[in-house]
Design a protein around this motif. Structure first.
Motif, PDB file in Angstrom:
ATOM      1  N   ALA A  19      38.608 -87.536  31.172  1.00  0.00           N
ATOM      2  CA  ALA A  19      37.850 -86.190  31.500  1.00  0.00           C
ATOM      3  C   ALA A  19      36.369 -86.267  31.533  1.00  0.00           C
ATOM      4  O   ALA A  19      35.784 -85.737  32.300  1.00  0.00           O
ATOM      5  N   VAL A  20      35.904 -87.617  30.863  1.00  0.00           N
ATOM      6  CA  VAL A  20      34.313 -87.517  30.750  1.00  0.00           C
ATOM      7  C   VAL A  20      34.081 -88.214  32.085  1.00  0.00           C
ATOM      8  O   VAL A  20      33.017 -87.635  32.720  1.00  0.00           O
ATOM      9  N   ILE A  22      35.419 -87.394  35.197  1.00  0.00           N
ATOM     10  CA  ILE A  22      35.679 -86.364  35.789  1.00  0.00           C
ATOM     11  C   ILE A  22      34.468 -85.638  35.717  1.00  0.00           C
ATOM     12  O   ILE A  22      33.942 -84.929  36.844  1.00  0.00           O
ATOM     13  N   ALA A  23      33.884 -85.210  34.407  1.00  0.00           N
ATOM     14  CA  ALA A  23      32.838 -84.429  34.417  1.00  0.00           C
ATOM     15  C   ALA A  23      31.528 -85.092  34.755  1.00  0.00           C
ATOM     16  O   ALA A  23      30.620 -84.196  35.324  1.00  0.00           O
ATOM     17  N   ALA A  26      31.586 -84.580  38.513  1.00  0.00           N
ATOM     18  CA  ALA A  26      31.254 -83.086  38.872  1.00  0.00           C
ATOM     19  C   ALA A  26      29.815 -82.910  38.861  1.00  0.00           C
ATOM     20  O   ALA A  26      29.207 -82.257  39.635  1.00  0.00           O
ATOM     21  N   GLY A  27      29.428 -83.549  37.539  1.00  0.00           N
ATOM     22  CA  GLY A  27      27.958 -83.200  37.318  1.00  0.00           C
ATOM     23  C   GLY A  27      26.717 -84.274  38.215  1.00  0.00           C
ATOM     24  O   GLY A  27      25.787 -83.283  38.841  1.00  0.00           O
TER      25      GLY A  27
END
Length: 192
Positions: A19-20, A22-23, A26-27
């Motif tokens: 999740a980190v 992917i975030a 995305a950022g």
């Protein structure tokens, strides 16, 4: 601890890390596509970006130039032909003795190094490594810096002549530079 409990912790850790990642991706994508990073050559990079690009460039050139064999460069003919090419193709950005800036050096970012002065900034290893590095840069250029690759239009001998000239350039007075960089009429067709 039961193996089932350890497995659940490992799976939860993997999910959190995924999740980190992917975030973060995305950022980064949002930042890239936002267009907010200043790309104008009149605005310097952030310190981090400058460090990142400088480190990437220097490590890449050091690796790529490592196996290059430096020929004998003491032949005066090399100095003369390399000097004429330097004057025609390089002096506008990398300057000549007695000149501290040009429209190119003022407008290019990063600013091209002044090769007519020995300031110690370009002492990349021993003299052999420095000459391998210079050869590689002249032949292949540097992406997104304004430094062209001369390899497609100049053979290795001609590039080594420019490297030979670069070894003497910081020692030259403006008058010596003028004499050494004059192109013979019979060589003038070689330039273009």
């Amino acid at each position: 601890m039961a193996p089932d409990f350890i497995g659940r912790i490992a799976l939860k850790t993997i999910r959190i890390l995924l999740a980190v990642a992917i975030a973060a991706a995305a950022g980064l994508a949002a930042f890239i596509y936002s267009g907010t990073y200043p790309m104008g050559a009149d605005v310097p990079h952030t310190k981090f970006t400058h460090w990142l690009l400088e480190t990437l460039r220097e490590k890449s050139i050091a690796r790529a130039s490592r196996g290059i064999q430096v020929p004998e460069l003491e032949d005066p003919e090399l100095l003369l032909s390399g000097g004429a090419d330097y004057n025609d193709m390089c002096a506008g950005c990398h300057l000549k003795p007695g000149v501290d800036e040009s429209d190119f050096t003022i407008g290019l970012y990063p600013t091209p190094p002044n090769l007519a002065k020995h300031d110690g900034k370009d002492d990349h290893g021993d003299p052999q490594q420095r000459m391998r590095r210079q050869f590689w840069i002249v032949k292949h250029g540097i992406k997104a810096s304004g430094m062209p690759a001369w390899g497609p239009t100049h053979d290795d001998q001609r590039i080594w002549a420019m490297v030979a000239f670069l070894q003497k350039l910081p020692e030259l007075s403006p008058q010596q530079y003028q004499i050494i960089t004059v192109r013979d009429e019979e060589d003038s067709g070689q330039h273009h």
